[in-house]
Structures are given as C-alpha cells and as structure tokens.
Design an enzyme around this catalytic site. Sequence first.
Site: not given
Length: 696
Positions: A87, A223, A631
């Site tokens: 992402h 991810d 992230s």
Amino acid sequence: MRVMQRIALLVFGLCVSLSVRADEGMWLPSLIGEGRIGDMRAKGLRLTAQDLYSVNRACLKDAIVRFGGGCTGELISDQGLLITNHHCGYGQIQQHSSVEHDYLTHGFAAMSRGEELPNPGLAVSFLVEMQDVTDQMLKGISNKMDDVKRAKIMDRNKKAILERAVDGGRYRASVEALYYGNQYFLFVYEVFEDVRLVFAPPSAVGKFGGDTDNWMWPRHTGDFSLFRVYAGPDNKPAPYSTDNVPYVPKKSFTISLKGIRQGDFTFVYGFPGRTYRYLHSEAVRYIQEKSDPHKVKLRTLRLDIMNRAQAADPAVRIQYAAKNASVSNAWKKWQGEMKGLRRLGTVAEKQAFEREFEAWAADKPEYAGVTERLSALYDSLEPYAFAIDYHNEAAMAIEVLKFAGQFAAVQEWTPETIDRLRQAAARFYKDYVPAIDRETARVLGAEYRRQAPERFRVAGVDMDAVFDSTLFVDSARVRRLLELEDPQAIGRMVAEDPAVKAYRAFQDVYQLKIAPVHVELNRQIEREYRTYMRGMMEMRQGEHEFYPDANSTLRIAYGKVDGYRPVDAVRYEPVSTLEGVMQKDDPEVYDYDVPERLRRIYETKDYGRWAVNGTVPVAFIATNHTTGGNSGSPVLNADGQLIGVNFDRCWEGTMSDLEYDPEVCRNIALDIRYALFLIDRVGGAGYLLDEMKFAE
Ligand code: ARG
Ligand code: GLU
C-alpha cells in the site's frame, strides 16, 4: 476498609492515567542509551544502544528510510534492494498500470535490472544523524519575551542551524519541536531520488481482504512491494539516470528465517507520523464526539458512490483504486478510534488528571490554571475546527474544485507553469470520472448545507451549474486551453471558469473567516501546551519517562508477540497462516479472489523450503506502539534481524494515537517468510533472494 480500598484504587487510577503503560512509547533512537536500553534488554533485546543508533559506525538506522511522503522502508541487500508495503508503493504500481498492463491485478516482477521501473517524484531519505539543538534554538530567548519576538529569534536560530547542517546542499535537514517546544532536535537526511519498482504481488495478495480486512485481525494480507535505490557511480544521491547504479548502503538487514513465537521480544524501527498523547480532555472530546463522527459520515457518502461506480466498470475500478483506498482507510480508523476512546473513558480520565494537575499546580504560578485556559481556548476553537472539517471533507472532496484550484493559484502564466499544468492534467484525467465527482458534489453539498456552521458556509454556489459549464470536467478542453498561444488568454479563461470561481468562493471564506482565527487560537494553544507539558514532566519527575509525540521522525517502539481479547469470550492468536488465506478465498469477491497460482500451490502443498508445520506463516501481531507512517517499518527480533514488515494496527486499538491500551493495542506485521515465499514460488522471482542475507 472499603472506602480505603476505593481511594487507593482511585489514586492508582489517576497515576496510571498519565504514566507510560507497558509497551507504550515511541522513543528517540539517539537517546535510547539513556535508560530505555536497560528496559529493552531486560525484555529480551540482545543488542547494544550503539547497534541501534550511532553516528560513528554503521548501525541499524542506516538500513532504514523514510519512503516517499508517509511510509517507512528498509534495505534488505547491499545492492539497494528495499522492502516496504504494497500500500506504500500503491500509487507507483497504479501509475505503471493500465488495462493492458494491469500490475495492480497481476503483480509485477522485474526479471532483470533493466526491467525495473523508474518513479519520478518518489524519494527515500536516510537519517544521517539527529542532535539535540535546544540550546541553539533558544539562544537569545527570554521568558518574558512575547510570542512574535520569540518566533522571530527562533526562526533566525533555526536558519543558522539548517544552513550548517545541509553542508552546502549535500543533505536535507529539519529542526523539529518535541514536547511542544520544550526540546528541539535537528534531523539530517541524505535523499535518493532514483528509486525503481522491482516487485509487487497481485493486489489479490498485496491488498488481500481489501478494505473489509483493513485495520483488522486476523489478517492475511501479503502487504509488501520491493524497490531498488539507485545512486550515481560515486554511490551518492543522483537524479534518475540510466548511468546510475544500485546504491550500496552502510547497512542492510539480515533476514531471520527462525520464526516467531508467542512472547518473543520484537521492536519496530521507523517513521511514525503523528500521535497526540498529551492532549487536553476537551480536544479528545471534540475528536470523539464531533470531528470523527462527522468526517465518518461524509466519507461514507463518498465511498458509497465510488464503490458503486467501481463495481460496475473494471476501468473505473482501477482509476479509483488508490483514491478509494485512501478515503476508506481513515474512515475506518476513525470509527475504531471513537469506539476505543469511548471504551477507555479517555475524556473522563483526562478530566480527572487535569484536576489533579491543578491541585498540584495551585502554589506554582508558572503552571496554575493552564488546563482551564486550554479548556477555554478549545471552546473558542471548536466552531472553527468544525468549519475546517467541512471545508476539507466536503468542499475540497470535490475533485474538480481541487484540480481547478491548481489553476486558480497561478500568479503568472509562464511556459514552465503551463507545462507543469499540462503534466498535472495528464495525471488528473487519467483517473477522473466526472459522473462520480458530480454525484459526490450533489450528495456532499446537501450534507454541507445541513451541517456546516452557518456563519462559515459558502452560499450561492450551485455545483450542478458548475458541472454543466466548467471546462475542467473535460480533458480535451483543458488540453486546448493549455495550447493557446496567448498566455493572457489562458489567464482570462481560467479566471472566468465556474469551477475556479467556486473554488475561490470556498477559499475566500476559508482564508478570510476561518483560518486567521484558527491560526491565532492554535498559536495560543501551542503556548499553553508548552507550559502544560513542562508541568506534567515536573509533576511526574522520577516516576516515569515521557516519550515525545510522534512527528514523522525516526523512532523505536518495542514489545512482544502477543494475541488479545477483542470482545468477550474471544481470544485472538498472534500468528496467521496460509490456511486463513484459503478459508477466505472467494472467486466471486474481488478482494478475496486468491490468485490461481497460489491456489494450485496450496492444493499440492508444494511450499518447498517455506513450509512451516505443513503451512506457510502469513502475518503476526505484537504489542509495539505504532501509528500511520510506520507502514513498511522493519519489525525486528532480539538480534535486530528482520522478521516482519509492519503494515497496520488492530481496529480495537486505533485510539493508541491518543491513548494506548496494553490489552488491545497491537501492530500488525507481515511475516517476512510470506514475502519470500511469494517472491519465490508465486512471483517466480526467486533470483532476488540471491542478494539477501539469511539467518537460519
Ligand atoms: N490501514 C493501513 C494504513 O493505515 C493500510 C491501508 C491500506 N489498505 C487499504 N485497504 N486501504 O495505512
Ligand atoms: N497502515 C498504516 C501506515 O500506512 C499503519 C497503520 C497504523 O496507522 O498504525 O502507516
């Protein structure tokens, strides 16, 4: 006796309300040697403070980057190979995608260096060093000085510090306030601008579970994506060039294949964006009772429209993929945050603390009354903050207005400006569907008229009429506009356009009626917080250590692998596996449609060296305190080896930006072995593993 017990409990409760709870905190790496390292080692770390952070020798920090605007990434080879989240690279993967080359759907693997895809605009930053510059920042400042004078002197001090730090342009630097300006730190970065896409799994893996599973455990999302950092032949930053070579970092992570068990020590080393740990109760109340609920409502309306349009048309599904993901991400987080704050009773707890603080401060004129002043200031601020929420989440959510705003902002129509706008237009129209925008404007407009504070509302803008006549909903007309010979003519047509006029109407109200007061109140609030923060630290001196709120600077959080109880009678295990991926498999649902290749591997159980107890580990959760920006952060074991890549938090714990609850706050990490398995077995890019180092 009962009364005594109640009092004891109450006192205990009050103390807890401010002291750092187990595993809470995002600590400054350069200060870890002053105390924290002891706690980390007691909990299992086998490294020294210098292994984590040092300016004089290569250490873990040298393998970590700030990736793009808001993520973290880490180097996993001495040839510039970098891993971050899917992402985080999503915008880039989407940019390279079209219906013919749909890397979102099918994934991407460069089979040689020559196939790696450049990404103009993407940069990664390595922290060279960080330094306490409080004394230099406060030079010439006295306590009696007014704010304006103070700010002016500090600005001058800051310029001098930065001037020295950038070393003639070799580095980028910033000075950041910590603890509301009670401390200042200088951060010096080396920035690389040639960063190429190497590998992305299909979205059905990298975004598996989509927005349904987002912010949730149990999770089965692969991810991650891989990029490569390139440098000039001298290994120094250089703009994109085919002459560039893979960057040789000072340090890259060794990847652990040893696995993860309940209770294992872990730490996360990355760039958390923002936390608000020391907020006044009134600010929390506003977030929980007003701001979050309204923003959630507005985004629900937008998402309904996008989702419907995307489900109906595969091209639109791609065009609106990144927009949808970013709108829905905060939308879901805010819902978890509201719920968590309510459950913890944060507002009442903070009110109790504020009373305790005032009792303590009663004979200290420096601090007395500060929480009451904050309370009054927030009272004045609220209508302005609310107006801004509607400005951002309703008015500026209309795409064509925001885009027209780029034209409205032009001062002079130079060839460079026109060229820049041509490029902006190409990017904008590639992913723009006027019908979605028009419908959004209609629905948000109705809500805006119902809810936005009357005295800050823009009247007389008929968005339907704007859509009927603006040239900005038509890419061909915008192209022709930017081809006109006479720049003055462009300027005139832009000034006359209804979308530009509407944009200006919203901006005027914002700039004239909202922003000035909002800025001034916030300045006063900031000043009170500086006092309040200092007071809190003095009051609790010796009892516990305070960590500075996250501000997109490098931090270390540590904790252990652990499950939790989300609701009554349910216990979550901390590790997920490929079994869960297949349990969720559903060819009928886009977000759960496991790629055929993975399905076949699962059927034959042909996992090769990646098999663990007959399956493949996928993700795990731990008690590390993280937030947006973390992230892509490396999740490391006691030896500083890479065991995972952080990508999310559990929904029940998303209030941890304001209050951390050790019972339910968990970060979610991709198990690095799932990434390796996918690269190797599903992506067919096993050659990439040759440049990595493993600890078996
Ligand atoms: N919740 C994660 C974060 O805050 C992941 C977001 C991307 N995924 C998504 N389904 N929107 O960034
Ligand atoms: N997905 C988030 C990010 O992009 C991390 C989740 C969180 O907010 O903790 O940084």
